[in-house]
Scaffold this motif. Structure first.
Motif, PDB file in Angstrom:
ATOM      1  N   SER A  31     -29.974  -7.990 -22.866  1.00 28.88           N
ATOM      2  CA  SER A  31     -31.104  -8.400 -22.720  1.00 28.88           C
ATOM      3  C   SER A  31     -31.489  -9.312 -21.529  1.00 28.88           C
ATOM      4  O   SER A  31     -32.500  -9.973 -21.652  1.00 28.88           O
ATOM      5  CB  SER A  31     -31.745  -8.665 -23.875  1.00 28.88           C
ATOM      6  OG  SER A  31     -31.289  -9.902 -24.565  1.00 28.88           O
ATOM      7  N   GLY A  32     -30.411  -9.385 -20.522  1.00 21.83           N
ATOM      8  CA  GLY A  32     -30.711 -10.538 -19.678  1.00 21.83           C
ATOM      9  C   GLY A  32     -29.642  -9.718 -18.758  1.00 21.83           C
ATOM     10  O   GLY A  32     -28.815  -9.152 -18.844  1.00 21.83           O
ATOM     11  N   PRO A  33     -29.502 -10.815 -17.477  1.00 25.75           N
ATOM     12  CA  PRO A  33     -28.367 -10.423 -16.491  1.00 25.75           C
ATOM     13  C   PRO A  33     -27.008 -10.606 -17.228  1.00 25.75           C
ATOM     14  O   PRO A  33     -26.886 -11.222 -17.877  1.00 25.75           O
ATOM     15  CB  PRO A  33     -28.610 -11.510 -15.554  1.00 25.75           C
ATOM     16  CG  PRO A  33     -29.795 -12.025 -15.667  1.00 25.75           C
ATOM     17  CD  PRO A  33     -30.234 -11.825 -17.188  1.00 25.75           C
ATOM     18  N   VAL A  34     -26.315  -9.513 -16.605  1.00 25.87           N
ATOM     19  CA  VAL A  34     -24.730  -9.468 -16.890  1.00 25.87           C
ATOM     20  C   VAL A  34     -24.059 -10.475 -15.900  1.00 25.87           C
ATOM     21  O   VAL A  34     -24.062 -10.035 -14.785  1.00 25.87           O
ATOM     22  CB  VAL A  34     -24.278  -8.010 -16.935  1.00 25.87           C
ATOM     23  CG1 VAL A  34     -23.042  -7.955 -17.251  1.00 25.87           C
ATOM     24  CG2 VAL A  34     -24.988  -7.005 -17.912  1.00 25.87           C
ATOM     25  N   THR A  35     -23.426 -11.234 -16.457  1.00 24.14           N
ATOM     26  CA  THR A  35     -22.841 -12.424 -15.799  1.00 24.14           C
ATOM     27  C   THR A  35     -21.518 -12.307 -15.316  1.00 24.14           C
ATOM     28  O   THR A  35     -20.951 -12.834 -14.382  1.00 24.14           O
ATOM     29  CB  THR A  35     -23.078 -13.661 -16.173  1.00 24.14           C
ATOM     30  OG1 THR A  35     -22.722 -13.883 -17.572  1.00 24.14           O
ATOM     31  CG2 THR A  35     -24.527 -14.162 -16.231  1.00 24.14           C
ATOM     32  N   CYS A  36     -20.649 -11.476 -16.319  1.00 25.95           N
ATOM     33  CA  CYS A  36     -19.162 -11.244 -16.129  1.00 25.95           C
ATOM     34  C   CYS A  36     -18.582 -10.061 -16.788  1.00 25.95           C
ATOM     35  O   CYS A  36     -19.386  -9.648 -17.799  1.00 25.95           O
ATOM     36  CB  CYS A  36     -18.719 -12.620 -16.636  1.00 25.95           C
ATOM     37  SG  CYS A  36     -19.000 -12.768 -18.308  1.00 25.95           S
ATOM     38  N   VAL A  37     -17.644  -9.581 -16.411  1.00 19.66           N
ATOM     39  CA  VAL A  37     -17.087  -8.292 -16.950  1.00 19.66           C
ATOM     40  C   VAL A  37     -15.487  -8.460 -17.090  1.00 19.66           C
ATOM     41  O   VAL A  37     -14.995  -9.267 -16.111  1.00 19.66           O
ATOM     42  CB  VAL A  37     -17.515  -6.976 -16.241  1.00 19.66           C
ATOM     43  CG1 VAL A  37     -19.038  -6.819 -16.112  1.00 19.66           C
ATOM     44  CG2 VAL A  37     -17.273  -7.289 -14.608  1.00 19.66           C
ATOM     45  N   GLY A  38     -15.057  -7.728 -17.834  1.00 17.86           N
ATOM     46  CA  GLY A  38     -13.461  -7.877 -17.901  1.00 17.86           C
ATOM     47  C   GLY A  38     -13.186  -6.440 -18.081  1.00 17.86           C
ATOM     48  O   GLY A  38     -13.818  -5.349 -18.787  1.00 17.86           O
ATOM     49  N   ASP A  85      -7.259  -0.931 -19.721  1.00 23.70           N
ATOM     50  CA  ASP A  85      -6.959   0.701 -19.376  1.00 23.70           C
ATOM     51  C   ASP A  85      -7.997   1.308 -20.362  1.00 23.70           C
ATOM     52  O   ASP A  85      -8.238   2.529 -20.309  1.00 23.70           O
ATOM     53  CB  ASP A  85      -5.559   1.090 -19.654  1.00 23.70           C
ATOM     54  CG  ASP A  85      -4.793   0.851 -20.932  1.00 23.70           C
ATOM     55  OD1 ASP A  85      -5.440   0.050 -21.698  1.00 23.70           O
ATOM     56  OD2 ASP A  85      -3.930   1.252 -21.262  1.00 23.70           O
ATOM     57  N   SER A  86      -8.163   0.714 -21.622  1.00 26.28           N
ATOM     58  CA  SER A  86      -8.879   1.624 -22.710  1.00 26.28           C
ATOM     59  C   SER A  86     -10.201   0.778 -23.041  1.00 26.28           C
ATOM     60  O   SER A  86     -11.185   1.085 -23.953  1.00 26.28           O
ATOM     61  CB  SER A  86      -8.001   1.738 -23.770  1.00 26.28           C
ATOM     62  OG  SER A  86      -7.671   0.439 -24.374  1.00 26.28           O
ATOM     63  N   ARG A  87     -10.417  -0.446 -22.359  1.00 27.26           N
ATOM     64  CA  ARG A  87     -11.876  -1.150 -22.938  1.00 27.26           C
ATOM     65  C   ARG A  87     -12.348  -1.824 -21.553  1.00 27.26           C
ATOM     66  O   ARG A  87     -11.641  -2.035 -20.618  1.00 27.26           O
ATOM     67  CB  ARG A  87     -11.300  -2.066 -23.910  1.00 27.26           C
ATOM     68  CG  ARG A  87     -10.837  -1.510 -25.135  1.00 27.26           C
ATOM     69  CD  ARG A  87     -10.574  -2.743 -26.340  1.00 27.26           C
ATOM     70  NE  ARG A  87      -9.317  -3.383 -25.853  1.00 27.26           N
ATOM     71  CZ  ARG A  87      -8.910  -4.588 -26.743  1.00 27.26           C
ATOM     72  NH1 ARG A  87      -9.465  -4.617 -27.960  1.00 27.26           N
ATOM     73  NH2 ARG A  87      -7.864  -5.049 -26.408  1.00 27.26           N
ATOM     74  N   PHE A  88     -13.754  -2.104 -21.727  1.00 26.50           N
ATOM     75  CA  PHE A  88     -14.038  -3.139 -20.692  1.00 26.50           C
ATOM     76  C   PHE A  88     -15.161  -3.845 -21.460  1.00 26.50           C
ATOM     77  O   PHE A  88     -15.545  -3.725 -22.762  1.00 26.50           O
ATOM     78  CB  PHE A  88     -14.726  -2.476 -19.629  1.00 26.50           C
ATOM     79  CG  PHE A  88     -16.290  -1.745 -19.893  1.00 26.50           C
ATOM     80  CD1 PHE A  88     -17.206  -2.672 -19.911  1.00 26.50           C
ATOM     81  CD2 PHE A  88     -16.301  -0.574 -19.987  1.00 26.50           C
ATOM     82  CE1 PHE A  88     -18.542  -2.268 -19.914  1.00 26.50           C
ATOM     83  CE2 PHE A  88     -17.678  -0.013 -20.185  1.00 26.50           C
ATOM     84  CZ  PHE A  88     -18.799  -0.826 -20.102  1.00 26.50           C
ATOM     85  N   ALA A  89     -15.346  -5.107 -21.205  1.00 25.18           N
ATOM     86  CA  ALA A  89     -16.269  -6.295 -21.872  1.00 25.18           C
ATOM     87  C   ALA A  89     -17.374  -6.736 -20.993  1.00 25.18           C
ATOM     88  O   ALA A  89     -16.772  -6.590 -19.528  1.00 25.18           O
ATOM     89  CB  ALA A  89     -15.633  -7.222 -22.412  1.00 25.18           C
ATOM     90  N   SER A  90     -18.394  -6.991 -21.265  1.00 24.19           N
ATOM     91  CA  SER A  90     -19.630  -7.732 -20.452  1.00 24.19           C
ATOM     92  C   SER A  90     -19.903  -8.819 -21.199  1.00 24.19           C
ATOM     93  O   SER A  90     -20.354  -8.828 -22.355  1.00 24.19           O
ATOM     94  CB  SER A  90     -20.462  -6.672 -20.068  1.00 24.19           C
ATOM     95  OG  SER A  90     -21.133  -6.006 -21.463  1.00 24.19           O
TER      96      SER A  90
END
Length: 524
Positions: A483-490, A493-498
């Motif tokens: 519900s706001g800007p996405v500031t970082c991601v990771g 091989d099978s996942r990503f995080a935000s």
């Protein structure tokens, strides 16, 4: 601030500056997909013109219609923290935290949220990386040769099948989502591995989460202002804060081992081998050697240093800055080798790409398209191998005397990827300084970026996360939910995080059977 009462939806206010459409609202998934498709039909010139207009209107200026600007998140938060910096740090959260939420949705059933506060299940892959010798039994199962116990491990066919499922789920956007909530302010940085997630926030704390249980197992307190960057390994965690310090922690015990200082807030940290690099609002980069306990500074940027990335093998460092440039530095001579110019907005991210990275240029795609039309088989044209002797000779000359005069010195990574507040990603050839590809799709500035050989993941101020195909540059899927800007991601091989300014971290897992997954991302 303009009153929301009796707000005319057809007013002259720019869409990004309208309080009623901007404040804490998640991105519209279907609209983002349409925008992505429309952008991909435009010529490169039209795309660049749009990017320039976005930057001229929104970066470092105020809208003439509504007299409201888009400050960089760090500067905005820095002002807030300066007001409150004399106050005590927020108390640690009680041991019993709200359970992490797992969302599973499909086309036929409504969303269901389930608590993940349960006992951890055994990880069947745990410890396999440490086994020294394995052999295949007569029944096709794998046995531990050294143990003498004849313990059964997973057959290779099962492993292959699971990897195939993961690839298929990535392709179709099928995933389950865990949401981690616990910070008292926006999340600015994150990193995760098999079952550990570390998050940093403007609330001046770092939280270590058990991913399986969804619980905080450690809260690191000691910084007096917002955390802007972190990196951990099995020994320690390094964090950079707007209070002007870099802290080194034993993250298992929560103890602070050492503190390093900048004259301005620390925006980025990166450690590799015996070296730790940090970039600051004071426009400098500091390099610290763990082995010798010595440090030195690199100066040349004219604005905040937002990202630093060490490459110890080639003894170089890449840095991205609000001065809209990326620089490559020689750690031996402590000088700038090359400056990369092309972005028209502040560069937030720079990442070196793997040595085996290849991409399809525009010419290869045109040739491939024409060959398809004429029913002829043509091998796609890709970049030559970076390991060829002729290629390396050309690169040494291109990088200048630092490498041409030392034929034994390993070369820097051939390609890098950058993300900027001009709302684009750019692929760069580090040897020539050219940018052969620009990635279009986000409608606001890019804050977060993660890469591997299979995909890129980017998070932006438009509250979306996009997954890109590296070779073709096509945006494969767009994910919404913050519900706001996405500031970082990771990325793994099978996942990503935000992580977002809304204070949440969303972990997307592409493991499991299709029936257990959720088709969440919108195809582009």
């Amino acid at each position: 601030m303009v009153s929301l009462k009796n707000k005319d939806p057809n007013s002259k206010y720019c869409y990004r500056h309208r309080p009623d459409s901007k404040c804490r609202r998640a991105a519209d998934e279907s609209k983002m997909a349409l925008i992505q498709r429309d952008l991909e039909t435009l010529s490169a010139g039209d795309r660049q013109a749009i990017t320039n207009r976005l930057c001229e209107q929104h970066i470092g200026r105020k809208c003439e219609k509504c007299n409201w600007g888009l400050p960089k998140l760090e500067k905005k938060r820095l002002r807030e923290w300066k007001i409150h910096q004399q106050r005590t740090l927020p108390p640690a959260l009680p041991p019993t935290l709200p359970p992490t939420q797992v969302t599973i949705i499909d086309d036929h059933h409504p969303p269901v949220s389930t608590s993940t506060k349960r006992a951890a299940e055994p990880n069947e892959d745990e410890g396999q990386a440490k086994r020294q010798c394995i052999k295949e039994g007569a029944n096709g199962n794998v046995e531990n040769k050294d143990s003498g116990l004849g313990k059964q491990f997973r057959p290779w066919k099962d492993v292959y099948r699971d990897r195939f499922k993961v690839g298929s789920n990535w392709q179709k956007g099928r995933c389950t989502i865990k949401t981690f909530s616990g910070h008292a302010n926006g999340v600015t940085c994150l990193q995760f591995d098999d079952n550990m997630l570390a998050t940093g926030s403007y609330d001046a704390t770092i939280k270590i989460w058990n991913i399986e249980r969804g619980e905080v197992v450690q809260t690191l307190q000691g910084h007096t202002m917002g955390i802007r960057a972190l990196q951990f390994d099995d020994r320690m965690l390094v964090s950079g804060s707007l209070d002007g310090t870099v802290k080194i922690w034993n993250w298992r015990t929560g103890a602070c081992i050492n503190t390093l200082n900048h004259q301005g807030g620390v925006i980025t940290v990166h450690m590799e081998g015996d070296f730790l690099a940090s970039g600051s609002m004071d426009r400098s980069i500091k390099i610290f050697n763990f082995k010798t306990q010595q440090s030195f500074s690199l100066r040349g940027h004219t604005d905040w240093v937002n990202q630093v990335r060490l490459d110890v093998t080639s003894r170089t460092l890449l840095s991205a800055s609000d001065d809209c440039t990326v620089k490559m530095w020689d750690l031996d001579s402590r000088t700038c080798i090359r400056t990369y110019e092309g972005h028209v907005g502040q560069v937030q991210q720079v990442l070196a790409l793997p040595d085996d990275f290849e991409f399809e240029d525009e010419t290869s795609r045109e040739v491939d398209a024409s060959s398809t039309a004429s029913n002829r088989s043509v091998t796609p044209v890709t970049s030559p191998s970076p390991h060829s002797s002729s290629r390396q000779a050309e690169e040494r000359v291109a990088y200048g005397p630092v490498f041409s005069n030392d034929p034994e010195r390993p070369l820097p990574p051939r390609y890098m990827l950058t993300g900027s507040l001009d709302a684009t990603l750019r692929l760069w050839d580090t040897a020539t300084g050219k940018s052969p590809r620009c990635f279009w799709g986000h409608v606001e500035g890019v804050w977060g970026l993660a890469v591997d050989t299979l995909r890129y993941v980017s998070g932006a101020n438009d509250a979306t996360v996009k997954v890109w195909e590296p070779r073709t540059g096509k945006c494969e899927r767009t994910f919404t939910g913050h519900s706001g800007p996405v500031t970082c991601v990771g990325l793994s091989d099978s996942r990503f995080a935000s992580g977002g300014e809304d204070g949440e971290v969303r972990l997307y897992s592409f493991e499991g059977e299709p029936s257990e997954c959720l088709e969440r991302g919108t195809p582009s």
